[in-house]
Design an enzyme around this catalytic site. Sequence first.
Site, mmCIF file in Angstrom:
data_model
loop_
_atom_site.group_PDB
_atom_site.id
_atom_site.type_symbol
_atom_site.label_atom_id
_atom_site.label_comp_id
_atom_site.label_asym_id
_atom_site.label_seq_id
_atom_site.Cartn_x
_atom_site.Cartn_y
_atom_site.Cartn_z
ATOM 1 N N HIS A 131 9.933 -23.145 9.390
ATOM 2 C CA HIS A 131 8.889 -23.789 10.199
ATOM 3 C C HIS A 131 7.481 -23.647 9.613
ATOM 4 O O HIS A 131 6.665 -24.552 9.782
ATOM 5 C CB HIS A 131 8.875 -23.198 11.619
ATOM 6 N N CYS B 133 2.908 -3.324 4.172
ATOM 7 C CA CYS B 133 2.053 -2.186 4.523
ATOM 8 C C CYS B 133 2.653 -1.586 5.784
ATOM 9 O O CYS B 133 3.769 -1.961 6.165
ATOM 10 C CB CYS B 133 0.585 -2.578 4.660
ATOM 11 N N THR C 133 2.069 -1.672 9.169
ATOM 12 C CA THR C 133 2.385 -2.631 10.240
ATOM 13 C C THR C 133 2.595 -4.041 9.712
ATOM 14 O O THR C 133 3.073 -4.904 10.451
ATOM 15 C CB THR C 133 1.227 -2.714 11.250
ATOM 16 N N ARG D 200 7.921 -32.432 11.533
ATOM 17 C CA ARG D 200 6.828 -32.021 12.432
ATOM 18 C C ARG D 200 6.165 -30.736 11.955
ATOM 19 O O ARG D 200 4.981 -30.509 12.212
ATOM 20 C CB ARG D 200 7.350 -31.855 13.862
ATOM 21 N N HIS D 201 6.923 -29.931 11.212
ATOM 22 C CA HIS D 201 6.343 -28.672 10.719
ATOM 23 C C HIS D 201 5.345 -28.930 9.591
ATOM 24 O O HIS D 201 4.401 -28.168 9.411
ATOM 25 C CB HIS D 201 7.455 -27.724 10.269
ATOM 26 N N ASP E 44 0.862 -1.188 0.000
ATOM 27 C CA ASP E 44 0.000 0.000 0.000
ATOM 28 C C ASP E 44 0.896 1.235 0.000
ATOM 29 O O ASP E 44 2.105 1.148 -0.243
ATOM 30 C CB ASP E 44 -1.034 -0.055 1.144
HETATM 31 C C1 RB5 Z 1 -2.146 2.668 6.451
HETATM 32 O O1 RB5 Z 1 -2.187 3.859 7.131
HETATM 33 C C2 RB5 Z 1 -2.007 1.499 7.395
HETATM 34 O O2 RB5 Z 1 -3.185 1.311 8.089
HETATM 35 C C3 RB5 Z 1 -1.632 0.260 6.645
HETATM 36 O O3 RB5 Z 1 -0.461 0.476 5.942
HETATM 37 C C4 RB5 Z 1 -1.387 -0.968 7.501
HETATM 38 O O4 RB5 Z 1 -0.536 -0.674 8.571
HETATM 39 C C5 RB5 Z 1 -2.563 -1.698 7.950
HETATM 40 O O5 RB5 Z 1 -2.496 -2.768 8.559
#
Ligand code: RB5
Length: 144
Positions: A98, A65, A67, A132-133, A8
């Site tokens: 794994h 993205c 996070t 096992r994985h 994104d």
């Molecule tokens: C965008 O602001 C942010 O929400 C996106 O990049 C991501 O972190 C969502 O999980």
Amino acid sequence: MKIGICNDHAGVEYKNAIIAMLSAKGIEMVNFGTDTTDAIDYADIAHPLANAVEKGEVDLGIALCGTGNGMAMTLNHHKGIRAGLAWDEEIGALVKQHNNANVLVMPARFISCEKALSIVNTWLGEEFQGGRHERRIAKIPVQE
Ligand code: RB5
């Protein structure tokens, strides 16, 4: 080897750096992500990448993205996808060894671009350990 990549607005610079690095190694890259910093919804980008991996149009996927969680949550709704979030090289190695992640997801707002490149190289260089994985990943899909 053909790898699909999606991002994104938070991951444009990282995506471009990964494409440059892997293209230079002779890997064919397919860009499913946005190329601008205009805000978009990660799911709109993640589903096309997941479809391409599931259909075998690409061998593996990489997603970015802010996070990493939005991409991972969306990708993992697809039966043929094991998307693993990694923010350092050790997790990048383990998610292949794994979990046999066929999509590597990284949090662009929480790691440097250099770190992301290093994680990609680590993940690509590792092998699934099986054993096992294999049993464990076979239990991931919802049992009807
Ligand atoms: C965008 O602001 C942010 O929400 C996106 O990049 C991501 O972190 C969502 O999980």
